[in-house]
Design a protein around this motif. Structure first.
Motif, PDB file in Angstrom:
ATOM      1  N   MET A 150       0.811  -1.222   0.000  1.00  0.00           N
ATOM      2  CA  MET A 150       0.000   0.000   0.000  1.00  0.00           C
ATOM      3  C   MET A 150       0.844   1.272   0.000  1.00  0.00           C
ATOM      4  SD  MET A 150      -2.788  -1.437  -0.375  1.00  0.00           S
ATOM      5  CE  MET A 150      -3.946  -0.074  -0.335  1.00  0.00           C
ATOM      6  N   GLY A 151       2.152   1.126  -0.159  1.00  0.00           N
ATOM      7  CA  GLY A 151       3.011   2.305  -0.266  1.00  0.00           C
ATOM      8  C   GLY A 151       2.806   2.981  -1.615  1.00  0.00           C
ATOM      9  N   GLY A 152       3.106   4.264  -1.682  1.00  0.00           N
ATOM     10  CA  GLY A 152       3.030   4.991  -2.951  1.00  0.00           C
ATOM     11  C   GLY A 152       4.396   5.038  -3.611  1.00  0.00           C
ATOM     12  N   GLU A 153       4.420   5.324  -4.919  1.00  0.00           N
ATOM     13  CA  GLU A 153       5.693   5.389  -5.657  1.00  0.00           C
ATOM     14  C   GLU A 153       5.430   6.219  -6.911  1.00  0.00           C
ATOM     15  OE1 GLU A 153       9.131   4.201  -5.695  1.00  0.00           O
ATOM     16  OE2 GLU A 153       8.895   5.464  -7.456  1.00  0.00           O
ATOM     17  N   ASP A 154       6.197   7.304  -7.065  1.00  0.00           N
ATOM     18  CA  ASP A 154       5.849   8.211  -8.165  1.00  0.00           C
ATOM     19  C   ASP A 154       6.319   7.724  -9.528  1.00  0.00           C
ATOM     20  OD1 ASP A 154       8.511   9.031  -8.341  1.00  0.00           O
ATOM     21  OD2 ASP A 154       8.101  11.157  -7.957  1.00  0.00           O
TER      22      ASP A 154
END
Ligand code: NI
Length: 386
Positions: free
Chosen positions: A323-327
């Motif tokens: 559920m982490g974000g990553e651009d």
């Protein structure tokens, strides 16, 4: 196999960057380090791309679209507590998300590509600033780093998986990451006379509880999602009813449809709670990176490259939703590509996740990641030309 001299160089680069961490948009020393290595390799590059980014190009045997490989440069505002001999020398700043490793790996890929037969198609190396702020990728895209790019690849070091594994997964591998804030306006008053006030603490508390029912009661449990409130500011004294409260939170989803539903539900519940108590609630949602979704065909290429890098039993899939974000997901809005993870667990240190002051990873991953990145650029070029 990677030669021991390259592995040693990659460790030295990683440790140098680790000792001198820089926050997003301030990565000037890190960028100069990257440029020095690129000069040693005789590769043309542009620096100051989107403030502090560096973009280099390895010529291909053929002219044509290029294959892009991306690393991130920035560190986090964390005071390091690893006790490592090469710990951060900058108070309050630390490479706690392995971007030092990613930068070193991408330089390693450049070393491998320069040493071997020239790549079939040009390879573009993107050293991106400010991943942690989620603004870096968009800035570089605006600067044109994806012009003439046919495909883009990258990855993240991951201490959940043993060193030597490559985690290659179809579908969502990172969640969307949006921020929201809720400004509650009630009516301040005397703690002894609540009937003359509209208590923003009570309204905010109800709102916090009500928002928990979005994920638990409204969203299909088969689609992972999160609504977290991380901040609740209100009040000035125990005998004063607060007229205002301010809440901030984070919204995560792996599915774009669920993401939209979460936004709608937050607005609806905020409106309803406001009405229920005759308060006013202003909702502001700031969209961050979309979910990072690996397509089947690009993941197929990544798997081929992974199998050229490590043995079959070491090419695995994500064991659980991330559920982490990553651009990196912004790049995939424009060109196809795939994002993998590089297993880098240090036995005994599993309890220190990324973004913790004790985070560290097994440096053997540097050579593996470098080899994978070099391999994927060749696999991708062949797929385009076949
Ligand atoms: Ni990271």
């Amino acid at each position: 196999m990677l030669s021991p001299d390259i592995q040693q160089q990659l460790i030295a680069i990683r440790r140098d960057i680790h000792q001198h961490p820089e926050l997003g948009w301030q990565e000037s020393r890190t960028a100069s380090k990257v440029c020095r290595v690129l000069e040693e390799l005789d590769l043309p590059y542009r620096c100051n791309v989107g403030e502090t980014g560096v973009v280099a190009e390895i010529a291909g045997q053929l002219k044509g679209p290029c294959i892009a490989l991306r690393a991130d440069l920035d560190a986090l505002p964390i005071e390091e507590e690893t006790g490592l001999s090469f710990s951060s020398r900058v108070p309050g700043v630390m490479h706690a998300c392995a971007h030092d490793g990613h930068t070193s790996m991408l330089l390693g890929a450049a070393m491998l590509l320069v040493r071997g037969d020239p790549p079939l198609l040009p390879v573009r190396l993107i050293f991106q600033p400010a991943e942690e702020t989620t603004l870096g990728a968009r800035r570089l895209i605006d600067e044109g780093v994806l012009d003439d790019v046919a495909m883009i690849f990258g990855g993240h070091i991951d201490r959940h998986y043993p060193c030597g594994t490559l985690i290659v997964t179809e579908g969502a591998v990172n969640a969307s990451s949006d921020k929201f804030s809720l400004k509650i306006s009630g009516q301040g008053g005397h703690a002894a006379r609540p009937h003359e006030a509209v208590d923003a603490v009570v309204v905010g508390s109800l709102l916090v509880i009500a928002l928990q029912t979005i994920v638990s009661r409204e969203i299909n449990p088969a689609h992972p999602s999160v609504v977290s409130i991380g901040r609740f500011d209100a009040g000035s004294a125990g005998n004063v009813i607060a007229g205002h409260a301010h809440l901030e939170g984070s919204i995560r989803a792996q599915d774009p449809v669920v993401r939209t539903e979460l936004h709608k539900s937050i607005r609806r519940i905020a409106d309803s709670v406001a009405q229920l108590h005759d308060a006013r609630i202003e909702v502001a949602i700031r969209r961050g990176p979309p979910p990072l979704i690996n397509s089947d065909d690009m993941t197929g290429l990544a798997r081929t490259a992974a199998l050229q890098t490590v043995t079959r039993d070491k090419v695995i899939k994500l064991s659980t939703a991330n559920m982490g974000g990553e651009d990196f997901s912004y790049y995939l809005d424009h060109v196809p590509g795939c994002y993998v993870r590089y297993g880098a667990q240090i036995p005994g240190r599993e309890g220190y996740p990324a973004h913790s002051s004790q985070f560290d990873f097994d440096e053997d991953v540097l050579g593996i990641g470098a080899t994978y990145l070099a391999n994927i650029s060749r696999v991708a070029a062949r797929s385009i030309l076949s």
